[in-house]
Write a protein that holds these residues in place. Structure first.
Motif, PDB file in Angstrom:
ATOM      1  N   PRO A 105     -90.622 -58.867   8.409  1.00  0.00           N
ATOM      2  CA  PRO A 105     -91.042 -59.238   9.763  1.00  0.00           C
ATOM      3  C   PRO A 105     -90.657 -58.165  10.786  1.00  0.00           C
ATOM      4  O   PRO A 105     -89.625 -57.519  10.654  1.00  0.00           O
ATOM      5  CB  PRO A 105     -90.261 -60.533  10.023  1.00  0.00           C
ATOM      6  CG  PRO A 105     -89.950 -61.069   8.674  1.00  0.00           C
ATOM      7  CD  PRO A 105     -89.776 -59.891   7.785  1.00  0.00           C
ATOM      8  N   ALA A 106     -91.520 -58.008  11.756  1.00  0.00           N
ATOM      9  CA  ALA A 106     -91.304 -57.085  12.878  1.00  0.00           C
ATOM     10  C   ALA A 106     -91.255 -55.615  12.468  1.00  0.00           C
ATOM     11  O   ALA A 106     -90.800 -54.770  13.207  1.00  0.00           O
ATOM     12  CB  ALA A 106     -90.035 -57.453  13.649  1.00  0.00           C
ATOM     13  N   SER A 107     -91.710 -55.330  11.259  1.00  0.00           N
ATOM     14  CA  SER A 107     -91.756 -53.928  10.849  1.00  0.00           C
ATOM     15  C   SER A 107     -93.188 -53.593  10.443  1.00  0.00           C
ATOM     16  O   SER A 107     -93.845 -54.381   9.762  1.00  0.00           O
ATOM     17  CB  SER A 107     -90.816 -53.711   9.661  1.00  0.00           C
ATOM     18  OG  SER A 107     -91.168 -52.538   8.965  1.00  0.00           O
ATOM     19  N   GLN A 108     -93.679 -52.451  10.859  1.00  0.00           N
ATOM     20  CA  GLN A 108     -95.046 -52.061  10.508  1.00  0.00           C
ATOM     21  C   GLN A 108     -95.146 -51.663   9.042  1.00  0.00           C
ATOM     22  O   GLN A 108     -96.071 -52.051   8.347  1.00  0.00           O
ATOM     23  CB  GLN A 108     -95.504 -50.882  11.379  1.00  0.00           C
ATOM     24  CG  GLN A 108     -95.842 -51.258  12.821  1.00  0.00           C
ATOM     25  CD  GLN A 108     -97.126 -52.074  12.933  1.00  0.00           C
ATOM     26  OE1 GLN A 108     -98.087 -51.845  12.221  1.00  0.00           O
ATOM     27  NE2 GLN A 108     -97.128 -53.047  13.839  1.00  0.00           N
ATOM     28  N   THR A 109     -94.186 -50.878   8.590  1.00  0.00           N
ATOM     29  CA  THR A 109     -94.311 -50.319   7.237  1.00  0.00           C
ATOM     30  C   THR A 109     -93.284 -50.861   6.248  1.00  0.00           C
ATOM     31  O   THR A 109     -93.340 -50.531   5.073  1.00  0.00           O
ATOM     32  CB  THR A 109     -94.191 -48.773   7.275  1.00  0.00           C
ATOM     33  OG1 THR A 109     -92.926 -48.451   7.866  1.00  0.00           O
ATOM     34  CG2 THR A 109     -95.306 -48.151   8.087  1.00  0.00           C
ATOM     35  N   GLY A 110     -92.355 -51.687   6.723  1.00  0.00           N
ATOM     36  CA  GLY A 110     -91.310 -52.194   5.827  1.00  0.00           C
ATOM     37  C   GLY A 110     -91.821 -53.279   4.890  1.00  0.00           C
ATOM     38  O   GLY A 110     -92.586 -54.152   5.289  1.00  0.00           O
ATOM     39  N   LEU A 146     -85.600 -54.674  -3.779  1.00  0.00           N
ATOM     40  CA  LEU A 146     -85.585 -53.384  -3.098  1.00  0.00           C
ATOM     41  C   LEU A 146     -86.345 -53.499  -1.787  1.00  0.00           C
ATOM     42  O   LEU A 146     -87.223 -54.349  -1.654  1.00  0.00           O
ATOM     43  CB  LEU A 146     -86.308 -52.325  -3.950  1.00  0.00           C
ATOM     44  CG  LEU A 146     -85.780 -52.052  -5.349  1.00  0.00           C
ATOM     45  CD1 LEU A 146     -86.869 -51.398  -6.185  1.00  0.00           C
ATOM     46  CD2 LEU A 146     -84.560 -51.164  -5.294  1.00  0.00           C
ATOM     47  N   ASN A 147     -86.013 -52.630  -0.845  1.00  0.00           N
ATOM     48  CA  ASN A 147     -86.820 -52.541   0.370  1.00  0.00           C
ATOM     49  C   ASN A 147     -87.521 -51.197   0.391  1.00  0.00           C
ATOM     50  O   ASN A 147     -86.923 -50.169   0.080  1.00  0.00           O
ATOM     51  CB  ASN A 147     -85.948 -52.666   1.621  1.00  0.00           C
ATOM     52  CG  ASN A 147     -85.573 -54.113   1.888  1.00  0.00           C
ATOM     53  OD1 ASN A 147     -86.186 -55.029   1.341  1.00  0.00           O
ATOM     54  ND2 ASN A 147     -84.565 -54.313   2.702  1.00  0.00           N
ATOM     55  N   SER A 148     -88.787 -51.221   0.748  1.00  0.00           N
ATOM     56  CA  SER A 148     -89.516 -49.960   0.925  1.00  0.00           C
ATOM     57  C   SER A 148     -89.806 -49.804   2.411  1.00  0.00           C
ATOM     58  O   SER A 148     -90.141 -50.775   3.087  1.00  0.00           O
ATOM     59  CB  SER A 148     -90.829 -49.996   0.141  1.00  0.00           C
ATOM     60  OG  SER A 148     -91.673 -48.948   0.589  1.00  0.00           O
ATOM     61  N   HIS A 149     -89.637 -48.602   2.900  1.00  0.00           N
ATOM     62  CA  HIS A 149     -89.856 -48.382   4.330  1.00  0.00           C
ATOM     63  C   HIS A 149     -91.146 -47.640   4.620  1.00  0.00           C
ATOM     64  O   HIS A 149     -91.496 -47.418   5.770  1.00  0.00           O
ATOM     65  CB  HIS A 149     -88.649 -47.649   4.932  1.00  0.00           C
ATOM     66  CG  HIS A 149     -87.380 -48.415   4.731  1.00  0.00           C
ATOM     67  ND1 HIS A 149     -87.045 -49.507   5.497  1.00  0.00           N
ATOM     68  CD2 HIS A 149     -86.397 -48.292   3.799  1.00  0.00           C
ATOM     69  CE1 HIS A 149     -85.897 -50.018   5.062  1.00  0.00           C
ATOM     70  NE2 HIS A 149     -85.493 -49.298   4.027  1.00  0.00           N
ATOM     71  N   SER A 150     -91.853 -47.233   3.561  1.00  0.00           N
ATOM     72  CA  SER A 150     -93.099 -46.477   3.772  1.00  0.00           C
ATOM     73  C   SER A 150     -93.972 -46.572   2.522  1.00  0.00           C
ATOM     74  O   SER A 150     -93.474 -46.867   1.427  1.00  0.00           O
ATOM     75  CB  SER A 150     -92.770 -45.002   4.026  1.00  0.00           C
ATOM     76  OG  SER A 150     -92.206 -44.438   2.855  1.00  0.00           O
TER      77      SER A 150
END
Lengths: 161, 328
Positions: A129-134, A6-10
């Motif tokens: 990578p390249a995501s603050q909260t991902g 799964l991916n979490s975005h926050s």
């Protein structure tokens, strides 16, 4: 049995996954958490606590190694962060928690794989990578009980964008 | 009145004798004595077994200058902490209390940290220098609590960390920056040659007196992995971010609640920048224990036990450990 990815975005999404895990958790469940500093392991545990109807606020046990919370089932929040030798972990006498009537969640579990139960749900969190909260989250079931848990969790997957 | 204090809640095995809740007669922390030489080989740092090996030698050493006949009570930490570790201290305390027919006094470790402010006051004997109501900031590896203290034994918890404790944040930041352990002194040391020029967030949580340091830790991680930065600048920037939040939020609470004084305690209170910022900005006086009494010790347990005993608060022999005990 395949792992669930799964991916979490926050942090909120990570907590949401945790709260589903908490709702589905049964006594003597063992969830192992692996992930770098800051990936949201404690955040996930806060969700698990919520899913278990724990009313207190679960916070990091890195220094005290174990915090105990009381909800629908006892939650044993364990953290191997400060322990660098397997003998130290073996010395803690954690067996009584692992085989008790509560749910054990272990942060930095990779440091003590020899002393944790072989049947468990291994949850690995990575920075995207390249995501603050991902964050990418991989849940790997090890043992019958956890295959079942993953099947149940998949049914909730539509809640994940 | 002399109290023997015993502390085994976390890493340190400690014992101390304190007179009248203030004057330290003896104060031994296990890391000060040569355990390795005494037992041979490396001893695991965190283990109930370690406490078990060390507790009797530590107590014996504490009592070398004191006669058992002069002891008026046994104070012991019964929580919060690791159950197995706490059990060692509590059971030893019970055994001594029974054998010597002394009152047993169970003490909350967090409350004990606050009582470090009553120890070895200067000028000596200035017993009433603490003014109530006061605001206590307990900042250590395991805790970051803001507590209103209205009198001896009267506590109201206003805020606490929602994720990482301040000391833990320092330790994890030190790990991210490749600095040594323990992280607090390592960050402090590295900061001296840096400037706090890097942008790091502060979690103000305006609606409450709670703290949060995990976002700061993650921001530091991103900063370090994004490219070339100076470790000294990163350490200085991180330290300032933690200090800013602790100082500004505590002082804001002190103003709101119109307290007479601010009391710092816990290992992080040994951080010089934290104490300097408090002293420079607080509208009320600030008490800070000397660094060796900020970190875990048993003198603070004995001091706290003295006030419990004065108030008639004695524990039964059924005193049990409470690993998740909180304050207020």
């Amino acid at each position: 049995m395949e792992s669930l990815k799964l991916n979490s975005h926050s942090p909120e999404q990570t907590q949401l996954l945790g709260s589903y895990l908490g709702e589905l958790a049964q006594k003597a469940d063992v969830f192992l958490l692996v992930g770098e500093l800051g990936t949201g392991k404690t955040c996930l545990v806060q969700g698990i606590a919520r899913g278990l109807d724990v009313r207190e606020y679960a916070f990091s046990p890195s220094f005290v190694i174990l915090r105990e919370y009381h909800g629908r089932l006892p939650l044993y929040h364990i953290d191997f962060y400060r322990l660098d030798h397997i003998e130290e972990i073996a010395d803690l006498g954690l067996e009584e928690y692992f085989y008790d009537d509560g749910v054990c969640v272990v942060e930095w579990a990779e440091k003590g794989l020899q002393v944790v139960p072989q049947d468990n749900l291994l949850i690995t969190i990575h920075y995207i990578p390249a995501s603050q909260t991902g964050r990418s989250i991989c849940l790997k079931p090890q043992g019958e009980r956890y295959y079942e848990l993953i099947e149940q969790l998949k049914k909730e997957k539509e809640l994940w964008p | 009145m002399k109290i023997l204090g015993i502390e085994t809640s976390c890493d340190e095995t400690a014992a101390a004798v304190v007179e009248d809740g203030s004057r330290i007669i003896s104060n031994i922390v296990a890391s000060q004595i040569d355990i390795h030489a005494r037992y041979g080989g490396v001893v695991p740092e965190v283990a109930a077994r370690q406490h078990l090996l060390t507790i009797i030698p530590v107590i014996s050493q504490t009592m070398t200058e004191v006669s058992w006949q002069d002891i008026n009570g046994i104070a012991v930490t019964f929580g919060p902490g690791l159950a197995g570790s706490l059990l060692v201290g509590v059971n030893v305390a019970k055994a001594i209390a029974l054998a010597k027919k002394l009152p047993l006094i169970g003490v909350n470790h967090l409350e004990a940290h606050i009582y470090a402010n009553w120890l070895d006051s200067s000028p000596p004997g200035e017993k009433d220098r603490v003014k109530f109501p006061c605001l206590c900031l307990v900042v250590s590896g395991g805790h970051s609590d803001l507590v209103l203290m209205k009198g001896h034994g009267q506590f109201e918890k206003l805020g606490r960390t929602r994720d990482d404790a301040a000391g833990e944040a320092f330790d994890k930041a030190a790990r991210i920056l490749g600095l040594g352990y323990p992280g607090g002194p390592a960050i402090e040391q590295a900061s001296r040659s840096g400037t706090p020029c890097l942008p790091l967030p502060r979690a103000w949580l305006k609606e409450s007196h709670d703290f949060s340091f995990s976002g700061l830790k993650t921001a530091l991680w991103h900063l370090v992995h994004k490219g070339e930065i100076s470790v000294a600048d990163a350490a200085a920037s991180f330290q300032l971010a933690v200090v800013d939040v602790l100082v500004i939020k505590t002082i804001e609470a002190a103003r709101q609640l119109k307290v007479e004084q601010i009391l710092l305690s816990g290992g992080v209170a040994a951080n010089k920048m934290l104490t300097q910022h408090f002293l420079a900005n607080s509208p009320v006086s600030v008490l800070i224990p000397p660094p060796h009494l900020c970190t875990d010790n048993a003198a603070m347990v004995a001091a706290c036990g003295y006030y419990h005993l004065q108030a008639g608060k004695i524990s039964g022999y059924d005193l049990d450990v409470v690993p998740s005990l909180s304050l207020g």
